[in-house]
Write a protein that holds these residues in place. Structure first.
Motif, PDB file in Angstrom:
ATOM      1  N   THR A   3     -14.241 -36.156  20.037  1.00  8.43           N
ATOM      2  CA  THR A   3     -13.401 -36.184  21.221  1.00  8.43           C
ATOM      3  C   THR A   3     -12.751 -37.546  21.331  1.00  8.43           C
ATOM      4  O   THR A   3     -11.682 -37.691  22.015  1.00  8.43           O
ATOM      5  CB  THR A   3     -14.434 -36.048  22.418  1.00  8.43           C
ATOM      6  N   CYS A  60     -16.649 -31.435  30.049  1.00  6.75           N
ATOM      7  CA  CYS A  60     -15.802 -31.611  29.029  1.00  6.75           C
ATOM      8  C   CYS A  60     -14.864 -30.560  28.571  1.00  6.75           C
ATOM      9  O   CYS A  60     -13.797 -30.325  28.209  1.00  6.75           O
ATOM     10  CB  CYS A  60     -16.608 -31.874  28.028  1.00  6.75           C
ATOM     11  N   ALA A  64     -10.998 -30.273  28.546  1.00 15.53           N
ATOM     12  CA  ALA A  64     -10.323 -30.187  27.342  1.00 15.53           C
ATOM     13  C   ALA A  64      -9.346 -28.884  27.484  1.00 15.53           C
ATOM     14  O   ALA A  64      -8.411 -29.067  26.943  1.00 15.53           O
ATOM     15  CB  ALA A  64     -11.417 -29.820  26.211  1.00 15.53           C
ATOM     16  N   ILE A  95     -12.083 -28.080  19.956  1.00 12.86           N
ATOM     17  CA  ILE A  95     -13.027 -28.874  20.722  1.00 12.86           C
ATOM     18  C   ILE A  95     -13.294 -28.117  21.954  1.00 12.86           C
ATOM     19  O   ILE A  95     -14.478 -27.994  22.147  1.00 12.86           O
ATOM     20  CB  ILE A  95     -12.215 -30.109  21.427  1.00 12.86           C
TER      21      ILE A  95
END
Length: 108
Positions: A3, A60, A64, A95
């Motif tokens: 990341t 996250c 993303a 991801i």
């Protein structure tokens, strides 16, 4: 850390954006969401509890996916040639997939 590397790539995309108002607005949104993924992933790895880890992973995934949205807008608007964004879009798709899968497993 994947990341972090991806967010560094986004920083380079941001640095190469044209100096227009719309590129600045989209670019800053892109930069914020991409760096948020890396920062929250790092925080999740240092989480003090399972609940904290899960909450950070949820952020996250959301950030993303938002990063993907800003990349799509940059390409669809013609601010950046779509071909130049293909690789980084693929990276963020992966991801999102990895983080969403880990989140689902933790839910069980």
């Amino acid at each position: 850390m994947r990341t972090k590397e991806a967010s560094l790539r986004i920083i380079r995309v941001f640095q190469q954006l044209p100096r227009t108002g719309e590129a600045a607005v989209l670019g800053k949104q892109l930069l914020r969401s991409a760096t948020s993924v890396a920062a929250n992933f790092r925080a999740a790895c240092r989480g003090r509890s399972t609940a904290e880890w899960y909450a950070k992973r949820c952020i996250c995934v959301e950030e993303a996916d938002e990063t993907l949205f800003w990349l799509e807008l940059l390409g669809d608007s013609g601010i950046v040639a779509k071909i130049r964004l293909t690789s980084i879009e693929q990276e963020y798709l992966e991801i999102v997939s990895i983080l969403a899968s880990a989140r689902k497993k933790a839910q069980r």
